[in-house]
Scaffold this motif. Structure first.
Motif, PDB file in Angstrom:
ATOM      1  N   TRP A 131     -28.336  -1.245   0.478  1.00 55.61           N
ATOM      2  CA  TRP A 131     -27.184  -2.120   0.244  1.00 55.61           C
ATOM      3  C   TRP A 131     -25.935  -1.313  -0.115  1.00 55.61           C
ATOM      4  N   HIS A 132     -26.103  -0.292  -0.949  1.00 55.61           N
ATOM      5  CA  HIS A 132     -24.941   0.484  -1.394  1.00 55.61           C
ATOM      6  C   HIS A 132     -24.358   1.384  -0.304  1.00 55.61           C
ATOM      7  N   THR A 133     -25.094   1.568   0.789  1.00 54.76           N
ATOM      8  CA  THR A 133     -24.491   2.259   1.931  1.00 54.76           C
ATOM      9  C   THR A 133     -23.498   1.333   2.643  1.00 54.76           C
ATOM     10  N   LEU A 134     -23.647   0.030   2.435  1.00 51.00           N
ATOM     11  CA  LEU A 134     -22.758  -0.953   3.055  1.00 51.00           C
ATOM     12  C   LEU A 134     -21.564  -1.281   2.167  1.00 51.00           C
ATOM     13  N   THR A 135     -21.791  -1.254   0.844  1.00 49.25           N
ATOM     14  CA  THR A 135     -20.767  -1.778  -0.068  1.00 49.25           C
ATOM     15  C   THR A 135     -20.260  -0.780  -1.094  1.00 49.25           C
ATOM     16  N   TRP A 193     -27.535  -5.768   8.123  1.00 44.95           N
ATOM     17  CA  TRP A 193     -28.769  -5.468   7.393  1.00 44.95           C
ATOM     18  C   TRP A 193     -29.930  -5.116   8.309  1.00 44.95           C
ATOM     19  N   TYR A 194     -29.945  -5.710   9.491  1.00 42.31           N
ATOM     20  CA  TYR A 194     -31.133  -5.548  10.351  1.00 42.31           C
ATOM     21  C   TYR A 194     -30.757  -4.917  11.686  1.00 42.31           C
ATOM     22  N   PRO A 195     -31.685  -4.063  12.176  1.00 46.56           N
ATOM     23  CA  PRO A 195     -33.049  -3.802  11.695  1.00 46.56           C
ATOM     24  C   PRO A 195     -33.145  -2.678  10.662  1.00 46.56           C
ATOM     25  N   MET A 196     -32.036  -2.105  10.205  1.00 46.40           N
ATOM     26  CA  MET A 196     -32.100  -0.903   9.377  1.00 46.40           C
ATOM     27  C   MET A 196     -32.859  -1.128   8.078  1.00 46.40           C
ATOM     28  N   PHE A 197     -32.625  -2.267   7.415  1.00 47.16           N
ATOM     29  CA  PHE A 197     -33.287  -2.491   6.134  1.00 47.16           C
ATOM     30  C   PHE A 197     -34.806  -2.513   6.290  1.00 47.16           C
ATOM     31  N   PHE A 256     -37.018  -6.335  -0.700  1.00 45.39           N
ATOM     32  CA  PHE A 256     -36.898  -7.533   0.134  1.00 45.39           C
ATOM     33  C   PHE A 256     -35.454  -7.994   0.205  1.00 45.39           C
ATOM     34  N   ALA A 257     -35.156  -8.755   1.236  1.00 43.89           N
ATOM     35  CA  ALA A 257     -33.874  -9.432   1.391  1.00 43.89           C
ATOM     36  C   ALA A 257     -34.136 -10.708   2.165  1.00 43.89           C
ATOM     37  N   LEU A 258     -33.516 -11.789   1.749  1.00 51.08           N
ATOM     38  CA  LEU A 258     -33.762 -13.099   2.362  1.00 51.08           C
ATOM     39  C   LEU A 258     -32.669 -13.417   3.372  1.00 51.08           C
ATOM     40  N   ARG A 259     -33.058 -13.511   4.627  1.00 51.44           N
ATOM     41  CA  ARG A 259     -32.103 -13.917   5.660  1.00 51.44           C
ATOM     42  C   ARG A 259     -31.546 -15.296   5.313  1.00 51.44           C
ATOM     43  N   GLY A 260     -30.223 -15.411   5.371  1.00 54.51           N
ATOM     44  CA  GLY A 260     -29.575 -16.663   4.990  1.00 54.51           C
ATOM     45  C   GLY A 260     -28.973 -16.613   3.605  1.00 54.51           C
ATOM     46  N   GLY A 261     -29.311 -15.579   2.819  1.00 55.06           N
ATOM     47  CA  GLY A 261     -28.683 -15.398   1.520  1.00 55.06           C
ATOM     48  C   GLY A 261     -27.221 -15.005   1.689  1.00 55.06           C
ATOM     49  N   SER A 262     -26.395 -15.334   0.715  1.00 55.62           N
ATOM     50  CA  SER A 262     -24.947 -15.153   0.864  1.00 55.62           C
ATOM     51  C   SER A 262     -24.528 -13.691   1.020  1.00 55.62           C
ATOM     52  N   ALA A 263     -25.337 -12.755   0.531  1.00 51.28           N
ATOM     53  CA  ALA A 263     -24.982 -11.332   0.623  1.00 51.28           C
ATOM     54  C   ALA A 263     -25.608 -10.636   1.827  1.00 51.28           C
ATOM     55  N   ILE A 264     -26.414 -11.356   2.571  1.00 50.30           N
ATOM     56  CA  ILE A 264     -27.174 -10.732   3.657  1.00 50.30           C
ATOM     57  C   ILE A 264     -26.516 -11.040   4.996  1.00 50.30           C
ATOM     58  N   GLU A 265     -25.770 -10.063   5.495  1.00 46.77           N
ATOM     59  CA  GLU A 265     -25.142 -10.201   6.805  1.00 46.77           C
ATOM     60  C   GLU A 265     -26.117  -9.678   7.858  1.00 46.77           C
ATOM     61  N   GLU A 266     -26.600 -10.561   8.673  1.00 52.05           N
ATOM     62  CA  GLU A 266     -27.691 -10.258   9.609  1.00 52.05           C
ATOM     63  C   GLU A 266     -27.435  -8.989  10.418  1.00 52.05           C
TER      64      GLU A 266
END
Length: 255
Positions: free
Chosen positions: A135-139, A188-192, A175-185
């Motif tokens: 996540w911190h590589t993104l933000t 995040w994927y497929p790298m995560f 884990f990360a939940l697809r559809g969560g407000s911080a999860i930009e599809e």
């Protein structure tokens, strides 16, 4: 127009869904393990230590060093797990500690490992780490890679085993939940998923208990959407914390 009957029906359905969480946890864990998979053995006065980032930290009082207290455990899945362990295994009187710190990545665990892990001489050490490593590589401008994550965690695990040869390790799946407000599809994927795979690889390598949190949340989202379990897709709400506790207890055999 929505009626009171509709409201009661929705409430009843949600109640049924939550009642199924222990069975959901059992089914998810059974997919990961053979019946002969090793479980945790809890001796008398066992020290159980939870380590990780904000999901484990969950508002704990970092000035508190007293085991088995609300103050020290925080209000996350660690608390939900600990209360069950303390009730169910009262004859063994476990001593449970939480040393998660919000924002941590693997190298930050290592920076504090001597005093905040090894000094406790834990019999059982549970680690949940990895979401910030990606996540911190993104933000946050962090320059880590999945290779750094895997190598740093392998080094930390080997160091821990060298210092405490009889320790029982529990590795929890990030884990990360697809559809969560911080999860930009698309970001995040497929790298995560590569970070999750690295964690499972290390669990197999070190023969640890593996806690399949991602699989559990994937199944849970068939009952209710991501925002129900974890609004931002990372930090669990109350039902998400209970689900995590159920899966941890099932995976370790301490339910």
């Amino acid at each position: 127009m929505k009626t009171r009957r509709d409201f009661l029906k929705r409430g009843a359905m949600a109640g049924v869904g939550l009642a199924l969480l222990p069975e959901l946890a059992k089914a998810v864990v059974n997919k990961q393990y053979s019946t002969s998979a090793a479980k945790i053995t809890l001796k008398k006065d066992a020290v159980i230590l939870f380590q990780g980032d904000s999901i484990t930290d969950s508002g704990r009082n970092k000035e508190s060093n007293v085991c088995n207290t609300l103050d020290q455990l925080g209000n996350g899945y660690t608390l939900f797990t600990a209360t069950h362990l303390l009730k169910t295994h009262a004859d063994r009187q476990p001593k449970i500690y939480n040393r998660g710190i919000s924002g941590n990545k693997v190298f930050e665990l290592r920076d504090r490992w001597e005093m905040e892990a090894l000094a406790f001489m834990p019999d059982v050490l549970s680690i949940l780490i990895g979401v910030n490593d990606y996540w911190h590589t993104l933000t946050g401008g962090y320059k880590g890679t999945v290779e750094i994550y895997e190598n740093d965690l392998r080094t930390l695990l080997q160091y821990t085993k060298d210092k405490l040869p009889n320790i029982q390790l529990v590795l929890c799946e990030p884990f990360a939940l697809r559809g969560g407000s911080a999860i930009e599809e698309q970001r995040w994927y497929p790298m995560f998923d590569a970070y999750r795979s690295a964690l499972k690889k290390l669990s197999d390598e070190f023969k640890t208990v593996f806690v399949p949190f991602q699989s559990a949340f994937d199944e849970a989202m068939k009952l209710a959407p991501a925002r129900y379990w974890a609004t931002d897709g990372v930090h669990p709400n109350l039902p998400g914390r209970q689900l995590m506790a159920d899966v941890w207890l099932e995976a370790t055999g301490l339910k």
